[in-house]
Scaffold this active site. Sequence first.
Site, mmCIF file in Angstrom:
data_model
loop_
_atom_site.group_PDB
_atom_site.id
_atom_site.type_symbol
_atom_site.label_atom_id
_atom_site.label_comp_id
_atom_site.label_asym_id
_atom_site.label_seq_id
_atom_site.Cartn_x
_atom_site.Cartn_y
_atom_site.Cartn_z
ATOM 1 N N PHE A 1 36.738 43.249 12.562
ATOM 2 C CA PHE A 1 37.697 42.288 12.081
ATOM 3 C C PHE A 1 39.009 43.005 12.049
ATOM 4 C CE2 PHE A 1 33.725 40.906 9.973
ATOM 5 C CZ PHE A 1 33.535 39.872 10.663
ATOM 6 N N HIS A 2 39.281 43.774 12.997
ATOM 7 C CA HIS A 2 40.630 44.433 13.268
ATOM 8 C C HIS A 2 41.245 43.980 14.363
ATOM 9 C CE1 HIS A 2 39.361 47.601 9.932
ATOM 10 N NE2 HIS A 2 39.681 46.376 9.503
#
Length: 565
Positions: free
Chosen positions: A474-475
């Site tokens: 989730f980056h």
Amino acid sequence: MSHEFDYIIIGAGSAGNVLATRLTEDADVSVLLLEAGGPDYRLDFRTQMPAALAFPLQGRRYNWAYETDPEPHMNNRRMECGRGKGLGGSSLINGMCYIRGNALDFDNWAKAKGLEDWTYHDCLPYFRKAESRDIGPNDYHGGDGPVSVTTPKAGNNPLFHAMVEAGVQAGYPRTDDLNGYQQEGFGPMDRTVTPQGRRASTARGYLDQARERPNLTIVTHATTDRILFDGKRASGVSYLIGNANDATEARARREVLLCAGAIASPQILQRSGVGPAALLRELDIALVHELPGVGQNLQDHLEMYLQYACTQPVSLYPALKLLNQPGIGAQWLFTGNGIGASNQFEAGGFIRTRPEFAWPNIQFHFLPVAINYNGSNAVNEHGFQAHVGSMRSPSRGRIQLKSKDPRQHPSILFNYMSHEQDWQEFRDAIRITREIMAQPALDSYRGREISPGIDCQSDAELDAFIREHAETAFHPSCSCKMGEDDMAVVDGQGRVHGVQGLRVVDASIMPEIITGNLNATTIMMAEKIADRIRDRQPLPRSNAPYFVAGERPVRGQPQRAVSAA
């Protein structure tokens, strides 16, 4: 409500809330802050209790829940791309790991033309300005900033200490601070949690200072349709309230500041007529300025979970059982401590897998339970796991509009694992993790390997596991990159090339993804650019020393040699 402001900020996330708070410190400056999600409900344990971090990812109240197009190198899986929705943005739903990236990430950024003032020594003062660390300030850490940072304490889970010790026994360095002098090695991991055990989102840390100011107007449930232009000057924003289809318009006297994140910021630029000309023509969007890099250069961190049974009853497995959760919740609610007050990522590390990497290329998070990040697929026994993934993949993706409808998600393709380097790094990561897990420090706890399982050994078997099981960390980032080359979208102050009165300030402007979690760096970037917007002198550069591996070997002799099988 007035419909004219000095500044309009689109997105109340990790960056937008910093800008809203800093700009309204000047009482004669008016700011409109638009957020597509709702408030950060303080009575909702799902976003306020650190240990509940998986819950917001399972719903839609706080999560945009984007999905990628089928990823061609990942068995054509449509992969999760969760992004925060609500005051706080992704800082409202993230894993709360306080990791800044490596000093050499920033020095590397600063080699590009126009980014010379993004060295580590330029950035460190802004990391310190944003931070309030519970054990006090030093040359690397702040003591009175808006972001509360909690350090791991004595008496936490013994698996944290065993996993760090195992990393050291495997021949890697030990560090007492992953954000301090030496960011290479294994050690404790700080978290963005308040002294009262609550999530330290930017809504809590920043907006709580600013929300009562008369010069700040916050509008939630406001979905931005597009940025308005007079010629090539951004003059305002058109947005939709709630489920309405009739747009509301607000005007910006000075600037529009786009802080919608690495997925939505390029989407909004494209919808507003700033982006690749051919795509906009296809969608019948009037071209304001052609910028081919809008939505390109998309990057992310991919990771895998290596899971092990735990032979002693010390893991967090009992906390997953419903009958134990009311007690954990009550302790957290009334005392602010206990299992509920930690994100349970209290140990980790960064290593180099091969000599050609000048700084770490692999990150570890250790977790004293065996479960997916989003709370799914919990192993029904005591267990623990290492999250491991590569940091600076050469793979590049893209984001592009599918229609002019502001409520339709864009087409997202990360193009994960599209280079041979990716495969080499992930194979190395699995094999090194197995060596770490085999060290004496874990003898008292280590049971069988649950996942991938000891039968998974050859390159082909590991590759099949990676294709099927690797997940996003989730980056997402880098989709509106800073710089002066043909694919750059903004300059070193976030100003969009070719137009006036418009900046992008969020993780999308990173030119290259950093070595670690993104939230702390996104906040730092907003603090730094806020001074530019306010026409203030930059904070004095730091002269704190930092570790550079140089000719040092990537590791020493392991205490227990393990065959690669």
